[in-house]
Design an enzyme around this catalytic site. Structure first.
Site, short mmCIF file in Angstrom:
data_model
loop_
_atom_site.label_atom_id
_atom_site.label_comp_id
_atom_site.label_asym_id
_atom_site.label_seq_id
_atom_site.Cartn_x
_atom_site.Cartn_y
_atom_site.Cartn_z
N CYS A 127 50.99 -39.60 37.93
CA CYS A 127 50.06 -39.86 39.04
C CYS A 127 50.76 -39.87 40.38
O CYS A 127 50.32 -39.29 41.34
CB CYS A 127 49.45 -41.25 38.90
SG CYS A 127 48.60 -41.54 37.40
N VAL A 173 49.82 -37.73 43.57
CA VAL A 173 49.14 -38.30 44.74
C VAL A 173 49.90 -37.95 46.02
O VAL A 173 49.30 -37.61 47.03
CB VAL A 173 48.98 -39.84 44.58
CG1 VAL A 173 48.52 -40.46 45.89
CG2 VAL A 173 47.98 -40.15 43.49
#
Lengths: 519, 467
Positions: A152, A156
């Protein structure tokens, strides 16, 4: 020394002692600001139909998930290739979770490293971590290929793996030729199965492209005879062995694309070597010339299948996990069709033996109501198996079932399969639901058996239903993954597991009037 | 001391040390280092992250709900995978997650978080909800504190934000951040029942395999009460009044020393760092508690208890010590166990020939140095091969480490004991030492090692590692 010398008790026996019973009573003042009656009422309410409805209307919180994230699947995929080091680009905890998760299931070490990104990487990007990480891990673990997936965090902040790897080459950390495959696997989309798919596709396309080979399916004197086989996110090392046995019976040449069974089933030799087995890197570009590809998890391997049929222009036979007689029949037919070889008599004979075993056990299976939890392909296989034995699937929960292949959605396929049999008439298929939903289902509409991973044990215990452990992860039983569940032999294993659990239950619940020797 | 179980030539048991806030030389008065926990090194198979560390610290508050705000990974990979046991409520075992997806990442997940909190409050009625940030929610700038504050006002129970996303650093840092959350939101917010006797807070004891129950039994036998468990087998309410305790014992110093330090300055509660691994450390810890409680009668009771227990243990250990004497071990663990387990092993006659210092504070390393001989190798960094190398070079008989190294040890056919959070055996206290002796003996003596080390009868080649 005798056991009497050791007056040591474990928690289970210790807590039956009076003083602990008392202590627990005393502690209750802290535990809930309500009376025992209220607690009992709340518990009863949580088992009611009214609560079930509320539970199913729950939108925003997941309670007891039955899926892991994409990079976990990528790590497993990377371990399917020879001397390949899985390399997780993100903060280090993710990698620690993957390693313990996989190791606890397989009871084997999991070599996998992380770029250990911290706050400065969050601000300035993770390039330096990736370059340092490549340098360190190649020096420490001496892989022949590194397979990078993202988490993640890297997604991101938008880290660009391709350019980072390029910069690592420019800096001379790794040579121009050193193979580094990669894929993007944020955890906020998909699940472990999509991550598996992404990494397999990443490795196949990377090794194929850099080889400069142009695929000519079925061509090439030697390689053209070969069949490609993919097992997908496969928690059973035994399934690899079973498939090899079947292919050997056909006497066909084949390449397994992504074979992590070596890494997760290595012998005790006295020396740990980091890498065991796996698909040979040079076999991957050659696989583009194979006759066709057999995929045993069609929902899991969606993108890889598209790549192989598109770029390699190959014939694909995509099945779900081949469980049960009919499931295995389909497997054998698919191999026969792809290779043009007849189905060997030895397998027909094996089929007959297992059908015989199913007949022997059928009185105990018929009409047994079953709840199922698992990944989409496993569930398709399990539903088929249940239906052909006369067991009735009642509740089916698939947290990561929101996938489709060739416009066929998992839910639609499962429902069609169930609708085609009288034993499937009561079943409902729940996609995107979790194990807390399953708990409501188990408590409101009771079943005889639950089939699923170890995580289902809490709901199963609440509902007082025996749990047959199938799938991933299985943390609390040993060696289940060493026994195949696919093919005719796997069907027999699964049958023994289920029927003997039922027989054990008959004995356990027996009050003495009907305690029989012969079943 | 009449019955000493210490080996010959060993130093005398430690005396209690007077500790107050003005005495800079006192035990445990050294402030936690200002410098942060060491940064992880890219490209290694390192351990957990700060999120993991914060969860480990707070999950043992068994009656609270623990909600992970982030994508499925952090909860999906971690729920119900720790050996911290509960004697009652099990809400802590539930894996609650907001399961953020890509659209939440773009548009923000605060609404989802709010609704999740409301749902948990309504359906599970916990005394408090802990909400954990993750890499993703920290990066996209979720205002978790505000959502939690508003939720707490709305639903009338504490909703505690734990700001420890994975990327801020190591597991140890996460332990500390969890301690900060307790200080900021929990400790000092409640009062004990007027009649409950006050005693010791156990800080950094997580009740792995039920170790705390053994410790509590011992403390109770000497008339010492536990005020708050921070956090093994804890109830939320008891932590709210931890500030009323008379003494703080820091069991795992790396994790929560800062918490004790802060409680000393805020509430004038004296603290000491101690351990329950080994008879000597256990006795020391119990004596120190009684001493700091400033209760003569209690001190006498502790002396009687420890004397009796040590004598009994000495008797019980006899057959094991015969078998274990002279055995060599490599210990690879973190924090307090890096030195306290050395004491325990020494009492059993086992020599520590290699010890990991990766997750130890400077104080821990100093304590290690006090306890091991000159020929002990320090292993500063992880990696299975590094540990294995030490086992081989130092001709160790057994490896004592955590679960992630277990299967590597098996591959290398090295007898192994799990000492970290996944362990299923309780090794604390006098009974714990007996259990450790038993486990060591079983692990060393199992017939499988001989079988594994001998080649198949038709295979003439010698085994790779002759033990």
């Amino acid at each position: 020394m005798s056991k009497d010398e050791l007056n040591i008790k474990d928690n289970t026996s210790l807590f039956k002692e009076e003083r602990y019973v008392q202590q627990r009573e005393n502690k209750k003042q802290f535990e809930a600001p309500c009376s025992e009656q209220e607690t009992a009422e709340a518990l009863a309410y949580s088992k009611s139909a009214e609560y079930m409805e509320k539970n199913f209307n729950r939108q925003n919180v997941v309670i007891n998930p039955h899926k892991a994230c994409q990079p976990l699947g990528s790590v497993m995929a990377a371990l399917g290739f020879e001397k390949t080091l899985p390399f997780v680009h993100g903060s280090q905890g993710c990698n620690a979770y993957f390693r313990s998760h996989l190791s606890r299931h397989f009871k084997e070490p999991t070599p996998s490293v992380s770029t250990s990104m911290t706050e400065d990487a969050a601000v300035f990007g993770g390039m330096n971590n990736l370059i340092d990480g490549l340098e360190n891990s190649v020096a420490l673990y001496k892989p022949e290929m590194v397979a990078i997936c993202t988490t993640c965090m890297a997604e991101v902040i938008g880290d660009d793996l391709n350019s980072f790897i390029g910069n690592a080459r420019i800096k001379g950390v790794i040579s121009e030729e050193y193979p580094v495959a990669y894929c993007n696997t944020p955890s906020f989309v998909g699940s472990h199965i999509t991550g598996y798919d992404a990494m397999i596709k990443g490795i196949l396309s990377y090794l194929y492209t850099r080889s400069g080979i142009e695929s000519k399916p079925g061509s090439g004197a030697e390689s053209g005879e070969k069949l490609n086989v993919m097992l997908g996110f496969e928690p059973y090392t035994g399934n690899f062995a079973e498939l090899r046995k079947i292919l050997a019976a056909f006497d066909t040449k084949y390449t397994i694309l992504g074979d992590h069974s070596g890494n997760y089933d290595s012998p005790a030799t006295g020396e740990y070597e980091y890498y065991y087995g796996g698909t040979k890197l040079e076999d991957v570009p050659q696989a583009a010339n194979a006759l066709g590809t057999l995929s045993l998890q069609k929902y899991t391997l969606k993108k890889t299948q598209e790549y192989i049929s598109g770029t390699w222009n190959q014939q694909i036979s995509a099945l779900s996990t081949p469980l049960g007689i009919k499931g295995t029949d389909k497997l054998l037919e698919a191999i026969s069709e792809l290779t043009g070889l007849p189905i060997p008599a030895s397998l027909t004979e094996e089929r007959g033996r297992v059908v015989d075993a199913l007949m022997d056990s059928h009185p105990y299976l018929h009409g047994k109501r079953v709840a199922l939890v698992g990944d989409p392909d496993l569930l398709i296989g399990l539903i088929g198996f249940c239906l052909e034995t006369g067991m009735e699937p009642v509740h089916i929960v698939c947290s990561n079932g929101d996938v489709d292949y060739n416009e066929l959605k998992f839910k639609d396929e499962a429902e069609a399969l169930l609708a085609a049999s009288p034993y499937g008439s009561e079943a409902t298929v729940h996609v995107g639901k979790d194990l807390w939903h399953m708990r409501s289902l188990l408590l409101n509409d009771t079943v005889d058996l639950a089939i699923g991973s170890s995580h289902l044990k809490f709901a199963a215990k609440d509902a007082d239903v025996p749990l047959i452990r199938v799938g991933f992860p299985i943390f609390d039983r040993h060696h289940m993954h060493r026994y195949p569940i696919i093919g005719y032999q796997g069907t027999l294993n699964l049958l023994s597991l289920i029927v003997n659990t039922i027989l054990q239950q008959l004995d356990d619940n027996n009050s003495g009037f009907n305690f029989e020797l012969v079943r | 001391m009449k019955y000493s179980i210490l080996s010959e030539g060993d130093e005398e048991p430690m005396d209690p040390v007077r500790k107050n806030e003005f005495d800079s030389e006192a035990c445990g008065s050294i402030a936690p280092k200002a410098k942060p926990c060491p940064r992880p090194k890219p490209g290694e198979a390192a351990g957990g992250c700060s999120f993991d560390g914060a969860q480990i610290t707070l999950l043992p508050i068994m009656d609270a709900a623990h909600l992970v705000h982030g994508p499925i990974a952090c909860a999906g990979n971690s729920w119900e995978s720790r050996g911290t046991l509960s004697s009652g409520p099990s809400l802590s075992q539930y894996g609650f997650a907001t399961d953020l997806t890509d659209s939440d990442i773009i548009f923000g997940g605060e609404k989802k978080l709010k609704d999740s909190i409301d749902y948990i409050a309504e359906r599970f009625a916990p005394p408090a909800i802990f909400v954990y940030s993750t890499c993703v929610t920290a990066l996209i700038g979720e205002d978790m504190d505000a959502v939690c504050r508003a939720a707490a006002e709305r639903i009338g129970i504490p909703v505690i934000p734990v700001n420890s996303p994975g990327f801020v650093g190591s597991k140890n840092l996460g332990n500390r951040l969890a301690g900060d959350a307790l200080l900021q939101y929990v400790i000092g917010t409640g009062e004990p029942e007027p009649m409950s006797p006050l005693g010791v807070n156990l800080i950094g004891e997580y009740n792995i395999a039920g170790e705390m129950w053994d410790i509590e039994k011992l403390m109770n036998s000497a008339g010492i009460t536990v005020t708050s468990r921070i956090t093994g087998d804890a109830r939320y309410k008891e932590i709210t009044y931890a500030h009323r305790a008379k003494v703080n014992m820091v069991v795992c110093s790396r994790a929560l020393l800062g918490l004790a330090k802060e409680m000393e300055s805020r509430y004038s509660i004296p603290y000491f760092e101690g351990s329950f691994y080994g008879a000597k450390e256990t006795t020391y810890s119990l004596r120190q508690m009684a001493f700091l409680m400033n209760d003569r009668e209690m001190e006498r009771r502790v002396d009687r208890l420890t004397e009796r227990e040590e004598a009994r243990l000495s008797q019980d250990l006899r057959p094991y010590r015969k078998l274990l004497k002279g055995k060599r071990a490599v210990l690879y663990t973190g924090g307090v166990k890096s030195w306290s387990v050395i004491s325990a092993l020494k009492e059993l006659g086992v020599q520590v020939v290699g010890v990991g210092t990766n997750k130890s504070t400077e104080d821990d390393v100093r304590r290690i140095a006090d306890r091991v001989g000159d020929d002990t190798e320090y292993i500063p960094e992880g990696g299975a091969s590094r540990i294995i190398k030490t086992v081989r070079e130092r001709k160790a008989d057994i490896m004592i480490a955590g679960g992630r190294n277990m299967y590597v040890a098996m591959k290398e056919q090295i007898p192994f004991i799990d000492i970290n959070q996944e362990r299923h055996k309780a090794y604390a206290g006098y009974e714990g030492l007996l259990r450790l002796a038993k486990e060591l003996t079983y692990s060393l003596a199992n017939p499988i090692w001989k079988l594994a080390a001998s080649p198949a009868p038709w295979d003439k080649e010698a085994p790779p590692y002759d033990r």
